[in-house]
Motif scaffolding. Structure first.
Motif, mmCIF file in Angstrom:
data_model
loop_
_atom_site.group_PDB
_atom_site.id
_atom_site.type_symbol
_atom_site.label_atom_id
_atom_site.label_comp_id
_atom_site.label_asym_id
_atom_site.label_seq_id
_atom_site.Cartn_x
_atom_site.Cartn_y
_atom_site.Cartn_z
ATOM 1 N N ALA A 149 34.433 45.836 34.914
ATOM 2 C CA ALA A 149 34.062 46.985 35.730
ATOM 3 C C ALA A 149 33.203 46.554 36.903
ATOM 4 C CB ALA A 149 33.294 48.002 34.881
ATOM 5 N N ILE A 150 33.598 46.950 38.102
ATOM 6 C CA ILE A 150 32.782 46.695 39.294
ATOM 7 C C ILE A 150 32.029 47.975 39.612
ATOM 8 C CG2 ILE A 150 32.776 46.054 41.728
ATOM 9 C CD1 ILE A 150 35.305 44.465 41.242
ATOM 10 N N ILE A 151 30.702 47.850 39.746
ATOM 11 C CA ILE A 151 29.822 49.004 39.884
ATOM 12 C C ILE A 151 29.041 48.907 41.190
ATOM 13 C CG2 ILE A 151 27.823 50.168 38.854
ATOM 14 C CD1 ILE A 151 28.843 49.165 36.128
ATOM 15 N N HIS A 152 29.005 49.988 41.924
ATOM 16 C CA HIS A 152 28.302 50.031 43.211
ATOM 17 C C HIS A 152 26.817 49.724 43.023
ATOM 18 C CE1 HIS A 152 26.798 51.596 47.045
ATOM 19 N NE2 HIS A 152 28.059 51.537 47.477
ATOM 20 N N LYS A 153 26.278 48.858 43.870
ATOM 21 C CA LYS A 153 24.911 48.390 43.669
ATOM 22 C C LYS A 153 23.845 49.449 43.940
ATOM 23 C CE LYS A 153 25.822 43.491 44.490
ATOM 24 N NZ LYS A 153 25.504 42.292 45.302
ATOM 25 N N LYS A 154 24.140 50.386 44.809
ATOM 26 C CA LYS A 154 23.130 51.393 45.134
ATOM 27 C C LYS A 154 23.281 52.663 44.290
ATOM 28 C CE LYS A 154 22.243 49.918 49.881
ATOM 29 N NZ LYS A 154 22.233 50.315 51.325
ATOM 30 N N THR A 155 24.499 53.161 44.175
ATOM 31 C CA THR A 155 24.704 54.426 43.470
ATOM 32 C C THR A 155 24.993 54.240 41.976
ATOM 33 O OG1 THR A 155 27.096 54.461 43.866
ATOM 34 C CG2 THR A 155 25.666 55.406 45.583
ATOM 35 N N LEU A 156 25.372 53.017 41.600
ATOM 36 C CA LEU A 156 25.777 52.687 40.230
ATOM 37 C C LEU A 156 27.058 53.409 39.811
ATOM 38 C CD1 LEU A 156 22.326 52.575 38.387
ATOM 39 C CD2 LEU A 156 23.479 50.815 39.728
ATOM 40 N N ALA A 157 27.810 53.892 40.786
ATOM 41 C CA ALA A 157 29.093 54.541 40.506
ATOM 42 C C ALA A 157 30.168 53.487 40.255
ATOM 43 C CB ALA A 157 29.507 55.415 41.688
ATOM 44 N N PRO A 158 31.170 53.786 39.431
ATOM 45 C CA PRO A 158 32.272 52.842 39.220
ATOM 46 C C PRO A 158 33.133 52.731 40.475
ATOM 47 C CG PRO A 158 32.770 54.941 38.184
ATOM 48 C CD PRO A 158 31.353 55.041 38.676
ATOM 49 N N ILE A 159 33.574 51.520 40.779
ATOM 50 C CA ILE A 159 34.410 51.265 41.949
ATOM 51 C C ILE A 159 35.807 50.815 41.548
ATOM 52 C CG2 ILE A 159 34.695 49.842 44.016
ATOM 53 C CD1 ILE A 159 31.668 49.515 44.084
ATOM 54 N N ASN A 160 35.859 49.933 40.554
ATOM 55 C CA ASN A 160 37.127 49.315 40.185
ATOM 56 C C ASN A 160 37.072 48.900 38.725
ATOM 57 O OD1 ASN A 160 39.041 46.850 39.876
ATOM 58 N ND2 ASN A 160 39.660 47.726 41.830
ATOM 59 N N LEU A 161 38.190 49.082 38.018
ATOM 60 C CA LEU A 161 38.304 48.634 36.636
ATOM 61 C C LEU A 161 39.538 47.747 36.503
ATOM 62 C CD1 LEU A 161 37.776 52.019 34.749
ATOM 63 C CD2 LEU A 161 36.036 50.302 35.240
ATOM 64 N N LYS A 162 39.400 46.684 35.726
ATOM 65 C CA LYS A 162 40.551 45.861 35.370
ATOM 66 C C LYS A 162 40.564 45.795 33.847
ATOM 67 C CE LYS A 162 42.935 41.532 36.381
ATOM 68 N NZ LYS A 162 42.872 40.221 37.086
ATOM 69 N N ILE A 163 41.667 46.267 33.241
ATOM 70 C CA ILE A 163 41.727 46.464 31.798
ATOM 71 C C ILE A 163 42.913 45.697 31.218
ATOM 72 C CG2 ILE A 163 41.934 48.206 29.970
ATOM 73 C CD1 ILE A 163 41.017 50.278 32.138
ATOM 74 N N LYS A 164 42.659 45.002 30.104
ATOM 75 C CA LYS A 164 43.743 44.305 29.417
ATOM 76 C C LYS A 164 43.976 44.947 28.052
ATOM 77 C CE LYS A 164 45.466 39.804 27.899
ATOM 78 N NZ LYS A 164 45.152 38.360 27.689
ATOM 79 N N VAL A 165 45.217 45.353 27.809
ATOM 80 C CA VAL A 165 45.638 45.885 26.520
ATOM 81 C C VAL A 165 46.824 45.047 26.060
ATOM 82 C CG1 VAL A 165 46.479 47.902 25.273
ATOM 83 C CG2 VAL A 165 44.885 48.193 27.163
ATOM 84 N N LEU A 166 46.708 44.443 24.865
ATOM 85 C CA LEU A 166 47.735 43.515 24.394
ATOM 86 C C LEU A 166 47.924 42.411 25.432
ATOM 87 C CD1 LEU A 166 50.277 46.090 22.890
ATOM 88 C CD2 LEU A 166 48.542 44.763 21.688
ATOM 89 N N TRP A 167 49.110 42.352 26.045
ATOM 90 C CA TRP A 167 49.394 41.286 27.001
ATOM 91 C C TRP A 167 49.375 41.752 28.450
ATOM 92 C CZ3 TRP A 167 53.515 42.785 29.884
ATOM 93 C CH2 TRP A 167 54.360 43.731 29.324
ATOM 94 N N PHE A 168 49.240 43.060 28.687
ATOM 95 C CA PHE A 168 49.369 43.546 30.057
ATOM 96 C C PHE A 168 48.029 44.018 30.630
ATOM 97 C CE2 PHE A 168 50.385 47.196 27.336
ATOM 98 C CZ PHE A 168 49.573 48.190 27.867
#
Length: 211
Positions: A149-168
């Motif tokens: 998870a990439i989180i904004h440094k000032k607001t602490l809001a989520p910016i981007n998620l990269k998720i792995k489930v099984l192989w994808f």
């Protein structure tokens, strides 16, 4: 409050070379929990998302959360979940399907993305985009195996998620995030608007997801 949190995190990141692995994991978990609660806390939230599922499915839309309630809008599908019932609207087929609120049947991918925050090892790093919190699943954990998870440094809001489930891998880009001031009226299904659609009731026909 947000400025103080940012300064505190920045100072801890600056001192990271002197921190042990346990300190880093503790910081990562605290940051993740704070952002997670901004999204899923009782105050509610809304955000725009763009999802890329291993290049074979790309969708974007807007979603609202508040406690057990949720709602989303995409180009074809719409959903109003009031915590007990979930009205799933297919605008192309002009069909409204009613599910139990936590049914897995409405979305074949949902059961694969099960998540319990206590099932992971956490680490924290820095990047030009924001704070990076990495979650690695412990042994025998089902559902999500890795999450970055990439989180904004000032607001602490989520910016981007990269998720792995099984192989994808699935990537989720987030924008237009807002936490709080979410009205309960948003989760009420506007039945009158879809009275010309076919109606299918799928409640009670399967076991529900356990979260």
């Amino acid at each position: 409050m947000k400025k103080r949190a940012f300064l505190w995190l920045a100072l801890m990141m600056f001192a990271s070379s002197a921190m042990g692995a346990n300190d880093n994991a503790t910081m990562a978990r605290k940051l993740f929990d704070r952002t997670y609660n901004m999204v899923f806390g009782p105050q509610g939230s809304t955000l725009h998302y763009y999802v890329n599922l291993v290049g074979i499915m790309k969708i974007n839309g807007t979603i609202w959360y508040k406690g057990k309630k949720s709602r989303f809008e995409e180009s074809r599908y719409l959903s109003w979940n009031d915590g007990e019932k979930d009205y799933w609207v297919d605008q192309k087929k002009k069909v409204v399907t009613l599910y139990d609120a936590d049914s897995a049947k409405k979305d074949k991918y949902s059961s694969k993305f099960t998540f319990n925050a206590d099932d992971y090892n956490y680490s924290l790093s820095d990047s030009d985009e924001g704070f990076v919190v990495t979650l690695d699943a412990r042994k025998n954990v089902k559902g999500i195996k890795h999450l970055k998870a990439i989180i904004h440094k000032k607001t602490l809001a989520p910016i981007n998620l990269k998720i792995k489930v099984l192989w994808f891998w699935t990537t989720v880009r987030i924008s237009q995030f807002r936490s709080g001031n979410i009205s309960d009226d948003l989760f009420v299904f506007p039945a009158e608007k879809y009275k010309s659609y076919s109606f299918v009731d799928q409640r009670g026909k399967e076991k529900v997801n356990k979260r």
